[in-house]
Design a protein around this motif. Sequence first.
Motif, PDB file in Angstrom:
ATOM      1  N   PHE A 173      12.161   1.528 106.225  1.00 36.62           N
ATOM      2  CA  PHE A 173      11.232   0.361 106.836  1.00 36.62           C
ATOM      3  C   PHE A 173       9.997   0.669 107.325  1.00 36.62           C
ATOM      4  CE2 PHE A 173      16.252   0.328 108.491  1.00 36.62           C
ATOM      5  CZ  PHE A 173      16.425  -0.600 107.052  1.00 36.62           C
ATOM      6  N   PHE A 174       9.725   1.841 107.634  1.00 36.63           N
ATOM      7  CA  PHE A 174       8.426   1.815 107.989  1.00 36.63           C
ATOM      8  C   PHE A 174       7.320   2.175 106.615  1.00 36.63           C
ATOM      9  CE2 PHE A 174      10.540   3.702 111.788  1.00 36.63           C
ATOM     10  CZ  PHE A 174      10.022   2.809 112.690  1.00 36.63           C
ATOM     11  N   ASN A 175       6.313   1.565 107.015  1.00 40.44           N
ATOM     12  CA  ASN A 175       5.445   1.385 105.634  1.00 40.44           C
ATOM     13  C   ASN A 175       4.658   2.450 105.805  1.00 40.44           C
ATOM     14  OD1 ASN A 175       4.525   0.280 103.381  1.00 40.44           O
ATOM     15  ND2 ASN A 175       3.391  -1.614 104.211  1.00 40.44           N
ATOM     16  N   CYS A 176       5.045   3.726 105.768  1.00 45.51           N
ATOM     17  CA  CYS A 176       4.136   4.904 105.901  1.00 45.51           C
ATOM     18  C   CYS A 176       5.066   5.920 105.285  1.00 45.51           C
ATOM     19  CB  CYS A 176       3.591   5.012 107.118  1.00 45.51           C
ATOM     20  SG  CYS A 176       5.019   5.502 108.479  1.00 45.51           S
ATOM     21  N   ASP A 177       4.260   7.039 105.066  1.00 43.71           N
ATOM     22  CA  ASP A 177       5.149   8.237 104.686  1.00 43.71           C
ATOM     23  C   ASP A 177       6.205   8.476 105.648  1.00 43.71           C
ATOM     24  OD1 ASP A 177       3.575   8.654 102.269  1.00 43.71           O
ATOM     25  OD2 ASP A 177       2.267  10.464 103.146  1.00 43.71           O
ATOM     26  N   THR A 178       7.309   8.945 105.063  1.00 42.23           N
ATOM     27  CA  THR A 178       8.357   9.472 106.271  1.00 42.23           C
ATOM     28  C   THR A 178       9.184  10.630 105.596  1.00 42.23           C
ATOM     29  OG1 THR A 178       9.644   7.829 104.498  1.00 42.23           O
ATOM     30  CG2 THR A 178       8.931   6.894 106.608  1.00 42.23           C
ATOM     31  N   GLN A 179       9.612  11.142 106.548  1.00 44.48           N
ATOM     32  CA  GLN A 179      10.675  12.249 106.098  1.00 44.48           C
ATOM     33  C   GLN A 179      12.094  12.023 106.878  1.00 44.48           C
ATOM     34  OE1 GLN A 179       9.585  16.419 106.158  1.00 44.48           O
ATOM     35  NE2 GLN A 179       7.308  15.885 105.492  1.00 44.48           N
TER      36      GLN A 179
ATOM     37  N   MET B 220      11.450  23.129 111.201  1.00 40.39           N
ATOM     38  CA  MET B 220       9.872  23.100 111.036  1.00 40.39           C
ATOM     39  C   MET B 220       9.500  23.569 109.650  1.00 40.39           C
ATOM     40  SD  MET B 220       8.996  25.095 114.480  1.00 40.39           S
ATOM     41  CE  MET B 220       9.601  24.357 116.100  1.00 40.39           C
ATOM     42  N   VAL B 221      10.273  24.329 109.114  1.00 48.30           N
ATOM     43  CA  VAL B 221       9.863  24.714 107.536  1.00 48.30           C
ATOM     44  C   VAL B 221      10.195  23.509 106.879  1.00 48.30           C
ATOM     45  CG1 VAL B 221      10.923  26.149 105.815  1.00 48.30           C
ATOM     46  CG2 VAL B 221      10.754  27.160 107.931  1.00 48.30           C
TER      47      VAL B 221
ATOM     48  N   GLY C  95       7.827  19.693 103.481  1.00 45.56           N
ATOM     49  CA  GLY C  95       7.905  18.338 102.945  1.00 45.56           C
ATOM     50  C   GLY C  95       6.444  17.787 102.934  1.00 45.56           C
ATOM     51  N   ALA C  96       5.653  18.124 103.920  1.00 40.87           N
ATOM     52  CA  ALA C  96       4.557  17.740 103.912  1.00 40.87           C
ATOM     53  C   ALA C  96       3.450  18.366 102.899  1.00 40.87           C
ATOM     54  CB  ALA C  96       3.800  17.856 105.072  1.00 40.87           C
ATOM     55  N   GLY C  97       4.061  19.324 101.912  1.00 38.82           N
ATOM     56  CA  GLY C  97       3.238  20.098 100.734  1.00 38.82           C
ATOM     57  C   GLY C  97       2.948  21.383 101.265  1.00 38.82           C
TER      58      GLY C  97
ATOM     59  N   LYS D  37       1.277  18.787  94.575  1.00 42.16           N
ATOM     60  CA  LYS D  37       2.700  18.242  95.151  1.00 42.16           C
ATOM     61  C   LYS D  37       2.352  17.042  95.419  1.00 42.16           C
ATOM     62  CE  LYS D  37       3.914  22.727  96.748  1.00 42.16           C
ATOM     63  NZ  LYS D  37       4.312  23.519  98.020  1.00 42.16           N
ATOM     64  N   GLU D  38       2.535  16.166  94.352  1.00 41.91           N
ATOM     65  CA  GLU D  38       2.408  14.598  94.336  1.00 41.91           C
ATOM     66  C   GLU D  38       3.335  13.761  95.546  1.00 41.91           C
ATOM     67  OE1 GLU D  38      -0.177  13.230  93.177  1.00 41.91           O
ATOM     68  OE2 GLU D  38      -1.202  14.571  91.860  1.00 41.91           O
ATOM     69  N   TRP D  39       4.278  14.701  95.502  1.00 42.33           N
ATOM     70  CA  TRP D  39       5.511  14.240  96.391  1.00 42.33           C
ATOM     71  C   TRP D  39       5.347  14.408  97.699  1.00 42.33           C
ATOM     72  CZ3 TRP D  39       7.211  18.496  98.766  1.00 42.33           C
ATOM     73  CH2 TRP D  39       7.119  19.572  97.958  1.00 42.33           C
ATOM     74  N   ALA D  40       4.446  15.035  98.127  1.00 47.69           N
ATOM     75  CA  ALA D  40       4.461  15.521  99.583  1.00 47.69           C
ATOM     76  C   ALA D  40       4.262  14.298 100.586  1.00 47.69           C
ATOM     77  CB  ALA D  40       3.391  16.353  99.911  1.00 47.69           C
ATOM     78  N   SER D  41       5.119  14.324 101.596  1.00 49.63           N
ATOM     79  CA  SER D  41       4.940  13.281 102.801  1.00 49.63           C
ATOM     80  C   SER D  41       4.417  13.815 103.897  1.00 49.63           C
ATOM     81  CB  SER D  41       6.457  12.923 103.245  1.00 49.63           C
ATOM     82  OG  SER D  41       6.455  11.912 104.093  1.00 49.63           O
ATOM     83  N   ASN D  42       2.713  13.450 103.577  1.00 55.74           N
ATOM     84  CA  ASN D  42       2.041  14.167 104.567  1.00 55.74           C
ATOM     85  C   ASN D  42       0.965  13.277 105.334  1.00 55.74           C
ATOM     86  OD1 ASN D  42       0.494  13.434 102.359  1.00 55.74           O
ATOM     87  ND2 ASN D  42      -0.235  15.425 101.525  1.00 55.74           N
ATOM     88  N   GLY D  43       1.222  12.123 105.262  1.00 56.87           N
ATOM     89  CA  GLY D  43       0.214  10.998 105.823  1.00 56.87           C
ATOM     90  C   GLY D  43      -1.026  10.659 105.063  1.00 56.87           C
TER      91      GLY D  43
END
Lengths: 251, 356
Positions: free
Chosen positions: A61-67, B62-63, B68-70, B193-199
Amino acid sequence: MKTETIYQPTKGLTERQLTYCPGCTHGIIHKLIGEVLVEKGLLDTSVGIASVGCSVMSYEFFNCDTQQAAHGRAPAVATGIKRTNPDATVFTYQGDGDLASIGLAEIVHAAHRGENITVIFVNNAIYGMTGGQMAPTTLIGQKTTTSPRGRDQGDTGLPLRMSEMLATVPGATYLERVSVHDPKHIRKAKKALEKAFDVQTNKQGFSMIEFISTCPVNWGMTPQDSLNWAVDQMIPYYPLGLYKDGTKEEN
Amino acid sequence: MAKVLMKGNEAMALAAIKGGCDAFFGYPITPQNEVPEYLSYHMKENNRVFVQAESEVAAINMVYGAAGAGARVLTSSSSPGIALKQEGISYMAGSELPAVIINVMRGGPGLGGIQPSQGDYNQVTRGGGNGDYHVLSFGPETLQETVDLVRHAFDLADYYRNPVMIAVDGLIGQMMEPVDLDNKIASMDLPTKEWASNGKSGERGRLNKIVSLHLDPYDLEKHNLKLKKKYDEMVEKEQRYELINTDDADIVIVAYGTVARVARSTVKTLREEGIKVGILRPISLWPFPEKAFEKLPESVHSLLTVEMSLGQMHQDVRIVNEGKRNLAFYGRAGGVVPEADEIADEVRKLVKGANA
């Protein structure tokens, strides 16, 4: 004829249909977060962390990167992201079972370390996703599927007040409890969210906004009765207001 | 860099820095404490992240977040702490996140003890988390092999997008040996890492999600099969082992880590007595090096598994052996390291048995 847009969905949320039950306040809270991220220009640099519970799918739902985090571990996941990406805006979205029960250590220690993250804490006094079991935040006398005769203090203690508890943690910077039961309070809640994200942007440390929320389905009430119950029963035990503002101490 | 004399735990920590580790998250537990202690000083010095978490559970999550952020991420612990990390390891396998995990094994179950053990073999190779997954894991013998594997493990983790575990016993963590931390090791060509969820969704024009949730069973099965493909590739490419004096052997000792070091002395003694004994030393614990067994000559009539556990790896030896050779087992537990003489006695029993 000239048309004017007076209301539209926030770009802070995707077009995915929300999975929440009718009458529940998750939708309002999601929208407020989306609006604040857009208005502050933070959406494209944000990472949202979905927890386990009703909001487990919030990564859609959030339109940003998520984990998506394991149950209760969102503040630890947020720590890992923020420490390695200090310029990203990192927020968790957690319910009361996730944050106040299984994730108690993670939330207290994220506050204790003064992690520069923003926590959205949605307190509806029950486990919603798993079908209405008792939470640490369930009120005395409140009936749930695991307190069928009403929560009993002798057996289960007294409901946990998280904002008050975290206010005693020296490392926490900004803590406020809000409600979204009417437009006036929704506006106030948005202000609190704005402040919480400002605290993070200004690298001032840990912020948490606790939302008093409802669960019509598991409370066995209509949406309107649920809002009334939140006002009449929850808010007296969980008073709204500012619990800590460390940004003033610093100035 | 020339060889330097270092303690195992500190050498692994420095090897992680050399391997490009961006961040470390851990929690104190004996006998691995020198890893976080060393990194608490040297990660900051190298402008990298060090966090002492409130628990092993928090540390592995945390790891998860940092991976996940690359980032290239490390955590280290010892047996009971690794048990606590299993939840996060399962989530990382499910979300396909790379990380390196050092396990300096001690005796168990429960609090057990703090002396060297290999009682985590099942925990390392089977995993304690939920679901169909595997952790690529290695059980090195010397500090040089250990530091080389720690450095390489970061590449392997990134390549497979899967956790990689270095499982040493407490003896390797605590002993000192000369090591070359710039020893030439294989380097892998890895994509960004094109998949990284890092903002950085704005910059990349696409949202990245790190998720292990698949509510539709057919969707989850598809995901499970995708993961299995990676595990199959690991089984094909990552079996590592050493065959020592096996060419003319009648009896082969199967041992890894510290036990393999001890068994080298056993082999020397017994060879002087004219007993043709060798060692099959697994380096990769998962995948178990089945290929090594195919390379043993026909002359080998018996395999003796020796472990610092009561027969955990021996189960894998039985599976691989498929009833072909005589099998024997000798194990010490609780933190007791088998002596070369004890192992020699067990080998001699097999010589007699074969001749009888």
